[in-house]
Scaffold this motif. Sequence first.
Motif, PDB file in Angstrom:
ATOM      1  N   THR A   7       0.805  -1.072  -0.021  1.00 41.71           N
ATOM      2  CA  THR A   7      -0.015  -0.021   0.032  1.00 41.71           C
ATOM      3  C   THR A   7       0.791   1.368  -0.090  1.00 41.71           C
ATOM      4  OG1 THR A   7      -0.043  -0.010   2.427  1.00 41.71           O
ATOM      5  CG2 THR A   7      -1.693  -1.212   1.264  1.00 41.71           C
ATOM      6  N   GLY A   8       1.954   1.315   0.363  1.00 35.61           N
ATOM      7  CA  GLY A   8       2.725   2.463   0.490  1.00 35.61           C
ATOM      8  C   GLY A   8       2.784   3.100   2.027  1.00 35.61           C
ATOM      9  N   ILE A   9       2.040   2.675   2.701  1.00 37.15           N
ATOM     10  CA  ILE A   9       1.730   3.160   4.102  1.00 37.15           C
ATOM     11  C   ILE A   9       1.502   1.990   4.847  1.00 37.15           C
ATOM     12  CG2 ILE A   9       0.540   5.225   2.966  1.00 37.15           C
ATOM     13  CD1 ILE A   9      -2.083   4.009   4.013  1.00 37.15           C
ATOM     14  N   SER A  10       1.800   2.428   6.441  1.00 35.80           N
ATOM     15  CA  SER A  10       1.428   1.335   7.451  1.00 35.80           C
ATOM     16  C   SER A  10       0.456   1.990   8.387  1.00 35.80           C
ATOM     17  CB  SER A  10       2.938   1.444   8.036  1.00 35.80           C
ATOM     18  OG  SER A  10       3.067   2.630   8.605  1.00 35.80           O
ATOM     19  N   GLU A  11      -0.025   3.188   8.176  1.00 39.36           N
ATOM     20  CA  GLU A  11      -1.075   3.770   8.909  1.00 39.36           C
ATOM     21  C   GLU A  11      -2.195   4.441   8.273  1.00 39.36           C
ATOM     22  OE1 GLU A  11       1.092   7.088  11.461  1.00 39.36           O
ATOM     23  OE2 GLU A  11       1.247   5.262  12.201  1.00 39.36           O
ATOM     24  N   PHE A  12      -3.198   4.976   9.024  1.00 38.31           N
ATOM     25  CA  PHE A  12      -4.406   6.021   8.506  1.00 38.31           C
ATOM     26  C   PHE A  12      -4.481   6.954   9.540  1.00 38.31           C
ATOM     27  CE2 PHE A  12      -5.440   2.260   6.027  1.00 38.31           C
ATOM     28  CZ  PHE A  12      -5.257   2.450   4.793  1.00 38.31           C
ATOM     29  N   HIS A  13      -5.168   8.070   9.463  1.00 37.28           N
ATOM     30  CA  HIS A  13      -5.543   8.892  10.171  1.00 37.28           C
ATOM     31  C   HIS A  13      -7.098   9.201  10.445  1.00 37.28           C
ATOM     32  CE1 HIS A  13      -1.508  10.347  11.049  1.00 37.28           C
ATOM     33  NE2 HIS A  13      -1.314  10.231  10.011  1.00 37.28           N
ATOM     34  N   LEU A  14      -7.929   8.700  11.355  1.00 39.10           N
ATOM     35  CA  LEU A  14      -9.114   8.843  11.569  1.00 39.10           C
ATOM     36  C   LEU A  14      -9.516  10.492  11.911  1.00 39.10           C
ATOM     37  CD1 LEU A  14      -9.966   5.351  13.181  1.00 39.10           C
ATOM     38  CD2 LEU A  14     -10.385   6.160  10.733  1.00 39.10           C
ATOM     39  N   LEU A  15     -10.214  11.069  11.222  1.00 44.11           N
ATOM     40  CA  LEU A  15     -10.399  12.397  11.523  1.00 44.11           C
ATOM     41  C   LEU A  15     -11.396  12.488  12.562  1.00 44.11           C
ATOM     42  CD1 LEU A  15     -10.071  14.333   7.962  1.00 44.11           C
ATOM     43  CD2 LEU A  15      -8.317  13.740   9.755  1.00 44.11           C
ATOM     44  N   GLY A  16     -12.544  11.788  12.575  1.00 44.18           N
ATOM     45  CA  GLY A  16     -13.755  11.719  13.638  1.00 44.18           C
ATOM     46  C   GLY A  16     -14.601  12.714  13.237  1.00 44.18           C
TER      47      GLY A  16
END
Length: 322
Positions: A7-16
Amino acid sequence: MDPENNTGISEFHLLGFTEKPELQPLIFGLFLSIYLITVFGNLLIILAVSSDSHLHTPMYFFLANLSFVDICFTSTTVPKMLWNIQTQRKVITYAGCITQMYFFILFTGLDMFLLTVMAYDRFVAICHPLHYTVIMNPWLCGLLVLVCWILSVFHSLLHTSMVLRLSFCTEVEIPHFFCELNQMIQLACSDTFLNNMVMYFAAMLLAVGPFIGILYSYSMIVSSICGISSAQGKYKAFSTCTSHLSVVSLFYCTSIGVYLSSAATKSSHSNTVASVMYTVVTPMLNPFIYSLRNKDIKEALMRFSRMTALKGIIVLALKKCP
């Protein structure tokens, strides 16, 4: 599977829901209260059904399963959101996001299938009352629940495996409080045509299909009730369906409302707020609907509370004994 290689990433950011820090304690307290009420209310239903022999019937067997699924459904999203608010971090790992999405789809499907099975149970009880105990035997009830689980597991695996093939850009922000399938597909950098086709086809097959089954069951129920001569008989027959019909209406109306709001507006914030209705509010209200509108459940809860209080008194008395 290494997330970074695929995927090119290891994490996401949940904006809520909001970026405003002054509103975070209010949101935390509100959702913590809703979550505790949901778990406690559904757990009471499960304990009442399992402890009372009067409720060892197919109708309440399915209800206990629905309550268990509602607890799991809410636990898939709310605890992580509360943790992020408490720690003031919005990060969720790639593996955590995929896992959350898998279980969310799983328990959403189980909710729909169990509501359909419960409609079939009411159809048999009202339209074929003399054969009810023969048709809805323990073996069939167990088989129906097992089929619900199998269909939901494969449905969730299908979508999860389709998302795993996608590539995501760096610093991906999810404008939601959990990893929702549609949001994940929209944020992907790779081609999502196949994912969208599978998502819409599965929605038509596994969402519209059960809804049609519920509508058919209730059309037959209404037809059968209209054939009853006495007004008291009509009321008694319909009263056994009111709780289930209320839950079905709440679940599908909120789900359709979320879909229409997402189609009518591009605002991710409004979509996030709308999705709270069927992901958080509906599982909380289900125990209240069944306990307030069902005489058997109310009596079982009263017997369970008296039995629990009696056991507590006996334990305290034994502790005081030298």
